[in-house]
Design an enzyme around this catalytic site. Structure first.
Site, short mmCIF file in Angstrom:
data_model
loop_
_atom_site.label_atom_id
_atom_site.label_comp_id
_atom_site.label_asym_id
_atom_site.label_seq_id
_atom_site.Cartn_x
_atom_site.Cartn_y
_atom_site.Cartn_z
N LYS A 167 -8.55 6.87 -0.37
CA LYS A 167 -7.32 6.16 -0.75
C LYS A 167 -6.29 6.35 0.35
O LYS A 167 -5.95 7.47 0.73
CB LYS A 167 -6.78 6.80 -2.02
C1 E4P Z 1 -4.02 4.60 -9.14
O1 E4P Z 1 -4.97 4.71 -8.41
C2 E4P Z 1 -3.03 5.67 -9.41
O2 E4P Z 1 -3.70 6.90 -9.44
C3 E4P Z 1 -2.35 5.51 -10.75
O3 E4P Z 1 -2.79 4.39 -11.44
C4 E4P Z 1 -0.88 5.73 -10.72
O4 E4P Z 1 -0.38 5.56 -12.02
P1 E4P Z 1 1.06 6.06 -12.48
O5 E4P Z 1 2.07 5.07 -12.04
O6 E4P Z 1 0.97 6.12 -13.98
O7 E4P Z 1 1.27 7.42 -11.85
#
Ligand code: E4P
Length: 220
Positions: free
Chosen positions: A84
């Site tokens: 990522k």
């Molecule tokens: C996606 O890959 C992220 O880990 C995640 O969806 C972030 O979500 P949040 O906005 O609830 O922290």
């Protein structure tokens, strides 16, 4: 349409796998920190559980060289690890080099169509628009997913769209309707998708009726 679980919690992953519903996992530094466990150990544990599905693991470095180093290291841990990378300038530089090494990527923290376009142009395997966080600041997060889907289809980009930052079951319905390939969801949302009060009432009524009929026949 696929479902990934957005968590670093092993029990949640095991339970969702037991339901046979998830085909991948996404993590982020916040989710891993919440678990208070060794980073590498937990990532490897998740990767083995979800194999052959992908697990996304986020780089922490802020410069392209550092990101590339982390990408090479993380991807050597297990074969199904996806890197990522945040959509910042250094992230874009790193993406090019990460792809040259044949490592899969998930471009994260995407909040605009331009960023999604850059992710696709840089050869990202996945792109993650953050729906809930956009909604939080008064923008329509799902509208962004819809725009990305339209533009990617128009030009035939193979980058897969992960609707991320999903907060409730309605987000999943909307993500599916606007063309997201995947929704990555917290375990609580998965539970919310299963439950319906009419199903619970229906199950109870069928059992009660069957029991009553059985008792009637037994008394005869
Ligand atoms: C996606 O890959 C992220 O880990 C995640 O969806 C972030 O979500 P949040 O906005 O609830 O922290």
């Amino acid at each position: 349409m696929e479902l990934f679980l957005d968590t670093a919690n092993i029990n949640e992953i095991r339970e969702a796998l037991g339901l046979g519903l998830i085909s991948g996992v996404t993590t982020n530094p916040t989710l891993i920190a919440k678990e208070k466990v060794d980073f590498q150990e937990r990532v490897r544990e998740i990767a083995k559980l979800i194999y052959p599905g992908p697990v996304s693991v986020e780089v922490l470095a802020q410069d392209a060289e550092g990101m590339l180093k982390e990408a090479v290291e993380y991807s050597s841990w297990e074969p199904n690890i996806v890197i990522k990378v945040p959509i910042i300038k250094e992230g874009l530089k790193a993406l090019k080099k990460i792809h040259e090494k044949g490592i899969k990527t998930n471009v994260t923290l995407v909040f605009s169509l331009n960023q999604a376009l850059l992710a696709a142009l840089s050869g990202a395997t996945y792109v993650s628009p953050f729906v809930g966080r956009l909604d939080d600041v008064g923008h329509d997060g799902m509208e962004l997913v819809s725009q990305i889907s339209t533009v990617y289809n128009m030009y035939g980009f193979p980058t897969r769209i992960i609707a991320a930052s999903i907060r409730h079951p309605l987000h999943v319905i909307q993500a599916a309707s606007v063309g997201a390939h995947i929704a990555t969801i917290p375990f609580s949302v998965l539970e919310g998708m299963i439950k319906h009060p009419l199903t619970e009432i229906g199950v109870k009524r069928f059992l009660d009726d069957y029991q009553k009929a059985k008792e009637f026949l037994e008394k005869k």
